[in-house]
Design an enzyme around this catalytic site. Structure first.
Site, mmCIF file in Angstrom:
data_model
loop_
_atom_site.group_PDB
_atom_site.id
_atom_site.type_symbol
_atom_site.label_atom_id
_atom_site.label_comp_id
_atom_site.label_asym_id
_atom_site.label_seq_id
_atom_site.Cartn_x
_atom_site.Cartn_y
_atom_site.Cartn_z
ATOM 1 N N LYS A 20 66.749 39.224 30.924
ATOM 2 C CA LYS A 20 66.800 38.419 29.702
ATOM 3 C C LYS A 20 66.833 36.935 30.021
ATOM 4 O O LYS A 20 66.188 36.134 29.343
ATOM 5 C CB LYS A 20 68.039 38.812 28.885
ATOM 6 C CG LYS A 20 68.152 38.087 27.551
ATOM 7 C CD LYS A 20 69.358 38.582 26.772
ATOM 8 C CE LYS A 20 69.456 37.884 25.416
ATOM 9 N NZ LYS A 20 70.628 38.359 24.643
ATOM 10 N N HIS A 38 74.080 49.976 25.097
ATOM 11 C CA HIS A 38 74.454 48.569 25.282
ATOM 12 C C HIS A 38 75.967 48.401 25.193
ATOM 13 O O HIS A 38 76.543 47.483 25.782
ATOM 14 C CB HIS A 38 73.763 47.692 24.224
ATOM 15 C CG HIS A 38 73.769 46.244 24.562
ATOM 16 N ND1 HIS A 38 72.768 45.629 25.290
ATOM 17 C CD2 HIS A 38 74.664 45.266 24.286
ATOM 18 C CE1 HIS A 38 73.045 44.354 25.446
ATOM 19 N NE2 HIS A 38 74.187 44.102 24.835
ATOM 20 N N ARG A 67 78.375 47.877 28.219
ATOM 21 C CA ARG A 67 78.638 46.536 28.767
ATOM 22 C C ARG A 67 79.958 45.985 28.242
ATOM 23 O O ARG A 67 80.757 45.410 28.989
ATOM 24 C CB ARG A 67 77.485 45.590 28.413
ATOM 25 C CG ARG A 67 76.195 45.937 29.145
ATOM 26 C CD ARG A 67 74.991 45.215 28.576
ATOM 27 N NE ARG A 67 75.075 43.763 28.672
ATOM 28 C CZ ARG A 67 74.858 43.069 29.770
ATOM 29 N NH1 ARG A 67 74.571 43.702 30.915
ATOM 30 N NH2 ARG A 67 74.918 41.754 29.768
ATOM 31 N N ARG A 97 71.734 46.022 30.997
ATOM 32 C CA ARG A 97 71.134 46.217 29.681
ATOM 33 C C ARG A 97 70.223 47.448 29.734
ATOM 34 O O ARG A 97 69.624 47.743 30.762
ATOM 35 C CB ARG A 97 70.326 44.981 29.273
ATOM 36 C CG ARG A 97 71.183 43.726 29.106
ATOM 37 C CD ARG A 97 70.319 42.513 28.788
ATOM 38 N NE ARG A 97 71.138 41.316 28.612
ATOM 39 C CZ ARG A 97 71.490 40.494 29.604
ATOM 40 N NH1 ARG A 97 71.085 40.757 30.852
ATOM 41 N NH2 ARG A 97 72.228 39.439 29.369
ATOM 42 N N HIS A 142 75.074 37.173 32.257
ATOM 43 C CA HIS A 142 75.084 36.347 31.058
ATOM 44 C C HIS A 142 74.491 34.976 31.367
ATOM 45 O O HIS A 142 74.304 34.590 32.516
ATOM 46 C CB HIS A 142 76.505 36.227 30.499
ATOM 47 C CG HIS A 142 76.919 37.413 29.702
ATOM 48 N ND1 HIS A 142 78.222 37.685 29.378
ATOM 49 C CD2 HIS A 142 76.186 38.423 29.163
ATOM 50 C CE1 HIS A 142 78.281 38.804 28.677
ATOM 51 N NE2 HIS A 142 77.062 39.265 28.532
ATOM 52 N N TYR A 183 69.873 29.147 41.907
ATOM 53 C CA TYR A 183 70.476 29.415 43.220
ATOM 54 C C TYR A 183 71.661 30.371 43.123
ATOM 55 O O TYR A 183 72.319 30.642 44.113
ATOM 56 C CB TYR A 183 70.944 28.097 43.848
ATOM 57 C CG TYR A 183 69.806 27.124 44.060
ATOM 58 C CD1 TYR A 183 68.988 27.210 45.194
ATOM 59 C CD2 TYR A 183 69.540 26.141 43.131
ATOM 60 C CE1 TYR A 183 67.941 26.332 45.378
ATOM 61 C CE2 TYR A 183 68.479 25.246 43.314
ATOM 62 C CZ TYR A 183 67.685 25.355 44.441
ATOM 63 O OH TYR A 183 66.639 24.488 44.622
#
Length: 398
Positions: free
Chosen positions: A268, A330, A333, A241, A356, A366
């Site tokens: 994010k 952006h 992506r 991003r 995502h 993890y």
């Protein structure tokens, strides 16, 4: 004998304080300094008591008489005017402490560590611009759904449908916080479900595979700031991003491991994200090291090197290259995701590299290194693919 405005106004200080009576318990105290104070003498439960009405001339004669009348009504109701005054003050303070703005700022202060700095600032600005002017002073427990809707309608009517929705969601969270802290009993926002227009989702404009050769040719010919040019190349190679790239710091780069580790607080989804560095990406960083290696940020702001690149720098560079409305930072992506999927890379590997959302937060904690070997191979393939596209552009004479 009753007082007159002239007598009150012309009362002069003497060597000792003295009183001027207006009757029915109301009198004016004239101090040796010349200050004048209204007092009301009354009896409650067999005891003589005094009640202060304020200072002249802030409180005029008629104001003092009105306060006397209110005090006498309170006495007639069997209540002590002094206690009633204290209770009114307590309620006023309580309402101030429980105002929507007070609680909203408290909520924001407790939540902002969960957000990126720019998101926290944006949230507060929305409240200050759209909500506080109308509802900020209101006790949170008294606010109704129609009141909230009235401020959201103003935002909606301006065409900012997404802002209206986000502001409504934020108000709902503030009301829930007020309930949790014992300062409200219900949240009126769910009553507004369906009351606002739903914003239409717009996907970021992005380049297709066939557009890449021309784009890379124009990027190579870009004659603007060198760091901006390298930022655009690095952004396409890593497809992070733009907010993650702009604030990148040198301490996040490990050249030995060929990794860029973006800390959780800048992501994010609030989890550490590893970007495997292809040979081409590492080479760009080494080139950048010569330009900004002595700064904290890899991509420093052109006007203030102690902070990072502004959000419009790369966008304006794309405009100069002729890509207005054709792509954004952006959008890279989407370009990478589409091409990688078309070349049969596993969707889970692609999604993990795009950082995502992981629905299971326990699992996500993890998973920041999940599929790392596959991701390394994929990122190197992607860089090689872009090199081939650049070669294709050169050989085709675009």
């Amino acid at each position: 004998m009753s007082l007159s405005d002239a007598k009150v106004r012309n009362a002069k200080p003497l060597s000792k304080p003295y009183k001027l009576s207006d009757g029915e318990g109301l009198f004016l105290v004239v101090a040796t300094t010349g200050s004048k104070y209204w007092r009301f003498r009354y009896f409650f439960a067999g005891k003589e008591k005094l009640l202060a009405f304020g200072v002249y001339p802030e409180i005029g004669l008629e104001d003092a008489r009105e306060k006397r009348g209110q005090a006498k009504k309170t006495l007639a109701a069997g209540k002590d005017p002094s206690e009633a005054k204290k209770e009114a003050k307590r309620v006023a303070v309580l309402k101030s402490e429980n105002s929507f703005e007070t609680i909203a700022r408290e909520w924001h202060e407790k939540r902002k560590h969960e957000w990126a700095e720019i998101s926290a600032k944006t949230a507060l600005k929305r409240l200050e611009r759209h909500v506080f002017p109308k509802l900020g002073h209101r006790p949170v427990a008294d606010i109704t759904a129609p009141e909230v809707l009235s401020i959201l309608r103003v935002v909606e009517n301006s065409g900012a449908l997404d802002t209206a929705q986000r502001t409504m969601q934020m108000c709902g969270q503030i009301f829930m916080y007020a309930i949790a802290t014992g300062r409200a009993e219900r949240n009126p926002v769910p009553d507004l479900r369906g009351a606002l227009k739903t914003p239409v989702t717009k996907h970021h404009s992005h380049l297709k595979a066939a557009d890449l050769p021309e784009y890379l040719k124009k990027l190579e010919a870009y004659d603007g700031d060198a760091i901006t040019k390298l930022a655009l190349r690095f952004l396409l190679l890593t497809f992070v991003r733009t907010t993650e790239l702009r604030a990148a710091q040198w301490l996040e780069i490990d050249f030995d491991k060929a990794e860029w580790r973006i800390p959780a607080e800048r992501m994010k989804m609030k989890e550490v994200h590893i970007v495997p560095l292809s040979k081409q990406a590492a080479a760009i960083l080494r080139e950048l090291k010569k330009l900004s290696g002595h700064h904290l940020y890899i991509f420093p702001n052109q006007n203030n090197r102690t902070t990072f690149m502004s959000e419009n720098t790369m966008l304006y560079a794309l405009y100069r290259m002729g890509y207005h409305s054709r792509t954004t930072g952006h959008g890279f992506r989407s370009t990478a995701s589409t091409i990688l999927n078309e070349h049969d890379f596993p969707p889970d590997v692609i999604e993990r590299q795009l950082a995502h959302c992981e629905r299971n937060k326990v699992r996500a904690a993890y998973n920041y290194a999940q599929y790392l070997p596959q991701r390394r191979k994929m990122m190197q393939w992607w860089s090689d693919y872009l090199d081939e596209a650049a070669i294709e552009s050169a050989s085709a004479g675009h």
